[in-house]
Design an enzyme around this catalytic site. Structure first.
Site, PDB file in Angstrom:
ATOM      1  N   GLU A  22      -1.974  -6.865   7.701  1.00 53.90           N
ATOM      2  CA  GLU A  22      -0.668  -6.720   8.328  1.00 53.90           C
ATOM      3  C   GLU A  22      -0.622  -7.523   9.632  1.00 53.90           C
ATOM      4  OE1 GLU A  22       2.366  -6.628   8.268  1.00 53.90           O
ATOM      5  OE2 GLU A  22       2.791  -4.566   7.618  1.00 53.90           O
ATOM      6  N   HIS A  58       0.825  -1.214   0.000  1.00 52.48           N
ATOM      7  CA  HIS A  58       0.000   0.000   0.000  1.00 52.48           C
ATOM      8  C   HIS A  58       0.859   1.265   0.000  1.00 52.48           C
ATOM      9  CE1 HIS A  58       0.933   0.941   4.203  1.00 52.48           C
ATOM     10  NE2 HIS A  58       0.777  -0.340   4.462  1.00 52.48           N
TER      11      HIS A  58
END
EC number: 3.1.3.-
Length: 198
Positions: free
Chosen positions: A83, A9
């Site tokens: 994550e 990202h």
């Protein structure tokens, strides 16, 4: 040939502050959105069969910017791409952790996800996606530390997967039963920009 292209990202304020992100729903910052726009233009030069993203906000925002440019919606959001869960230290910086729990906070049980757990879900994702979409070209938006740990496990190489950069592009392909790199942590879309947004 099955290929999976990973995109980390775009950058967030948490990244800049070195603030533990984990499963927090923090957004991209202006630089992160610009980075996502540049990688989107790069990815639009190719065609994609399947598009998958982490469901956390910073990854979703990156995926939405890419989707608009490549003209393909995200097929599904997958929690396995999240994550590392940072547990009690999520949304904190080192100074705050020392203030709350002392200098030896890292010796305490902060309910963080283990590397073993993270690697296991990364490997499970890879095996599952390769089996579901054989011979297809798959685009995945995910997170840096999770991706690095997944690559270490996937490649059986502890020297790989270090400090994956924001919006970097990494492509792996399945050769018989072995995964190989064709591209690793590449940010040429940022380096080629007139006004670099590194």
């Amino acid at each position: 040939m099955t290929t999976i292209t990973f995109v980390r990202h775009g950058i967030t304020d948490h990244n800049i502050e070195n603030r533990a992100q984990g499963h927090t729903q923090n957004p991209l910052n202006a630089t992160g959105r610009a980075q996502a726009g540049l990688v989107a233009k790069r990815l639009a030069k190719e065609s994609w069969d399947v598009f998958i993203s982490s469901d956390l906000r910073r990854a979703k925002e990156t995926a939405e910017i890419i989707s608009a440019e490549i003209g393909k919606p995200v097929d599904f959001y997958d929690e396995r791409l999240r994550e590392m869960d940072r547990g009690m230290i999520a949304d904190t910086i080192e100074e705050e952790r020392v203030q709350r729990w002392g200098e030896k906070w890292h010796e305490l049980d902060m309910k963080q996800e283990t590397h073993e757990s993270m690697r296991a879900r990364g490997l499970h994702f890879m095996e599952d996606i390769a089996a579901r979409f054989p011979g297809q070209k798959i685009l995945v938006v995910t997170h840096g530390y999770f991706l690095g740990q997944t690559l270490k496990e996937l490649m059986g190489d502890e020297t790989t997967g270090e400090k994956m950069r924001n919006t970097s592009v990494t492509t792996v392909y399945l050769d018989s039963s072995k995964w190989c790199y064709s591209l690793y942590d590449c940010i040429r879309h940022l380096e080629e920009a007139k006004d670099p947004v590194l």
